[in-house]
Design an enzyme around this catalytic site. Structure first.
Site, PDB file in Angstrom:
ATOM      1  N   ILE A 170      -6.676 -30.950  -7.342  1.00 48.21           N
ATOM      2  CA  ILE A 170      -7.226 -31.682  -8.487  1.00 48.21           C
ATOM      3  C   ILE A 170      -6.113 -32.059  -9.455  1.00 48.21           C
ATOM      4  CG2 ILE A 170      -8.746 -31.490 -10.493  1.00 48.21           C
ATOM      5  CD1 ILE A 170     -10.606 -29.793  -8.699  1.00 48.21           C
ATOM      6  N   VAL A 257     -10.659 -29.891 -18.019  1.00 49.81           N
ATOM      7  CA  VAL A 257     -11.596 -30.208 -16.942  1.00 49.81           C
ATOM      8  C   VAL A 257     -11.617 -29.085 -15.912  1.00 49.81           C
ATOM      9  CG1 VAL A 257     -11.430 -32.719 -17.202  1.00 49.81           C
ATOM     10  CG2 VAL A 257      -9.814 -31.524 -15.699  1.00 49.81           C
ATOM     11  N   GLY A 258     -11.005 -27.939 -16.260  1.00 46.27           N
ATOM     12  CA  GLY A 258     -10.950 -26.812 -15.343  1.00 46.27           C
ATOM     13  C   GLY A 258     -12.122 -25.874 -15.537  1.00 46.27           C
ATOM     14  N   ARG A 259     -11.918 -24.814 -16.313  1.00 46.97           N
ATOM     15  CA  ARG A 259     -12.964 -23.848 -16.612  1.00 46.97           C
ATOM     16  C   ARG A 259     -12.906 -23.502 -18.097  1.00 46.97           C
ATOM     17  NH1 ARG A 259     -15.321 -25.225 -12.824  1.00 46.97           N
ATOM     18  NH2 ARG A 259     -16.156 -24.001 -11.096  1.00 46.97           N
ATOM     19  N   ASP A 283     -14.734 -30.848 -21.189  1.00 44.82           N
ATOM     20  CA  ASP A 283     -15.821 -31.053 -20.237  1.00 44.82           C
ATOM     21  C   ASP A 283     -16.431 -29.726 -19.817  1.00 44.82           C
ATOM     22  OD1 ASP A 283     -17.435 -32.756 -18.548  1.00 44.82           O
ATOM     23  OD2 ASP A 283     -16.333 -31.908 -16.850  1.00 44.82           O
ATOM     24  N   GLU A 288     -22.202 -22.280 -20.936  1.00 46.75           N
ATOM     25  CA  GLU A 288     -22.841 -23.578 -20.723  1.00 46.75           C
ATOM     26  C   GLU A 288     -24.298 -23.404 -20.325  1.00 46.75           C
ATOM     27  OE1 GLU A 288     -20.541 -25.434 -17.673  1.00 46.75           O
ATOM     28  OE2 GLU A 288     -18.727 -25.587 -18.896  1.00 46.75           O
ATOM     29  N   HIS A 307     -19.957 -30.934 -18.454  1.00 42.36           N
ATOM     30  CA  HIS A 307     -19.453 -30.445 -17.167  1.00 42.36           C
ATOM     31  C   HIS A 307     -19.720 -31.492 -16.083  1.00 42.36           C
ATOM     32  CE1 HIS A 307     -18.371 -26.453 -15.010  1.00 42.36           C
ATOM     33  NE2 HIS A 307     -17.949 -27.483 -14.291  1.00 42.36           N
ATOM     34  N   SER A 308     -19.321 -32.717 -16.375  1.00 41.47           N
ATOM     35  CA  SER A 308     -19.678 -33.840 -15.508  1.00 41.47           C
ATOM     36  C   SER A 308     -18.477 -34.625 -15.009  1.00 41.47           C
ATOM     37  CB  SER A 308     -20.624 -34.790 -16.261  1.00 41.47           C
ATOM     38  OG  SER A 308     -20.042 -35.217 -17.480  1.00 41.47           O
ATOM     39  N   GLY A 310     -16.399 -33.925 -12.656  1.00 41.75           N
ATOM     40  CA  GLY A 310     -16.175 -33.862 -11.220  1.00 41.75           C
ATOM     41  C   GLY A 310     -17.406 -33.418 -10.469  1.00 41.75           C
TER      42      GLY A 310
END
Length: 344
Positions: A170, A257-259, A283, A288, A307-308, A310
């Site tokens: 990624i 965009v990871g965690r 993200d 969440e 969380h969108s 990927g």
């Protein structure tokens, strides 16, 4: 995918050396029962059945009768299936933290994951927000809401530096797209996957102009215009972006965009309020979805998305499972194998 910063990690996900499990033996694979998460679309289930050459059963808390080995496709592994019957688990997501933190992983079981075209999607997400910022899109949107006309400066992304944490599939996809736009990309490898110890020469994978180790990132944080995280969540990366790292930032925008749990949210808020971090695009969050009353919504100069960046598609799952199946049946270790010791 929901996650909690307080979730304990299994011993197998703490970075200790763990010998890779043997590949499933042909006779065991031939006898394995295929269990799939009930929420999967029926068309995807039929494709998984075609690939594996057998019918599918629901993946549930109670294992099916008999002592046949188990081949599972899903996003969670019940405790009842964490036994020596588990031959292979193919995750329908790229992240492995929930699977590995849910209990002791059966050491003999192969774990593979779905990546699909996630790298492309996340790269577009990152570039989209970078370009929006460079073209003052948030400010123009705010002016439009007030029917206010005012010229605002634009900024070129070409020639500026993006520091990308995570140099796997990624991170490399993000790097390739940014490089195509003229952005200077510096990859930060938490481990020494691409070379020897910090301070010595490293091999540079495609998508990066340079790769450094995490222990060498202080100076690079001060030079970056964008700091981008694609890190997985493991015991070693929880709270990775804390006060020390944010203190080294000099006006960069932070994109995650990871965690979510890789970020100390209190440290990020402090850095936003004192101006060290210019903006944040998140993200992913430690918890969440964020409730309406969650203070994260009040962070200054921050955009939160759901969380969108990927999202995994059914096609991704089918294609990656088929590739793993082809490798396993040919006696090759799949490229999408998860190192359960590292957690990714």
């Amino acid at each position: 995918m929901s996650e909690s910063s307080g979730t304990p990690h299994s011993l197998l996900a703490c970075g200790l050396p763990v010998p890779p499990p043997p590949l499933p033996a042909p006779d065991s694979l031939a006898r394995a029962r295929l269990l799939v998460t009930p929420s999967l679309d029926s068309g995807l289930v039929r494709e998984l059945e075609r690939i594996a050459g057998r019918g599918a059963e629901p993946l549930a808390d109670v294992p099916p009768p008999s002592d046949a080995p188990l081949l599972c496709v899903g996003d969670a592994l019940p405790d009842a299936l964490r036994t020596d019957r588990l031959l292979w688990f193919h995750s329908i997501t790229a992240g492995s933290d929930r699977l590995l933190s849910g209990g002791l992983w059966p050491g003999q079981a192969l774990l593979t994951r779905t990546v699909g075209r996630m790298g492309e999607r996340m790269a577009q997400y990152v570039l989209g927000w970078m370009l929006a910022e460079a073209q003052s899109v948030p400010e123009f949107a705010e002016q439009h809401a007030r029917a206010h006309w005012e010229r605002l400066p634009s900024e070129l992304v070409a020639g500026q530096t993006a520091l990308i944490y995570g140099t796997g599939r990624i991170g490399a996809a993000v790097g390739r797209l940014l490089t195509a736009c003229g952005v200077r990309t510096v990859g930060v490898a938490r481990t020494t996957r691409y070379g020897p110890e910090p301070g010595t020469e490293r091999a540079v994978p495609p998508g990066f102009d340079r790769v450094i180790g995490a222990a060498e990132d202080t100076g690079a944080l001060g030079e970056a215009r964008w700091v981008i995280s694609t890190l997985p969540l493991t015991a070693a990366t929880e709270g990775f972006f804390g006060a020390d790292r944010f203190a080294a930032v000099r006006g960069a925008t932070f994109l995650n965009v990871g965690r979510g749990a890789t970020v100390d949210m209190g440290a990020l808020e402090t850095a936003l309020r004192d101006g060290r971090v210019r903006r944040a695009v998140l993200d992913v969050l430690p918890t969440e979805p964020a409730a309406p009353e969650d203070p994260v919504w009040q962070l200054p100069r921050t955009v939160i998305t759901s969380h969108s960046s990927g999202i995994t598609t059914d096609e991704d799952i089918a294609v990656d499972f088929a590739a793993c199946w082809a490798d396993v049946t040919a006696g090759r270790r799949p490229g999408l194998t998860v190192d359960t010791g590292r957690g990714y």
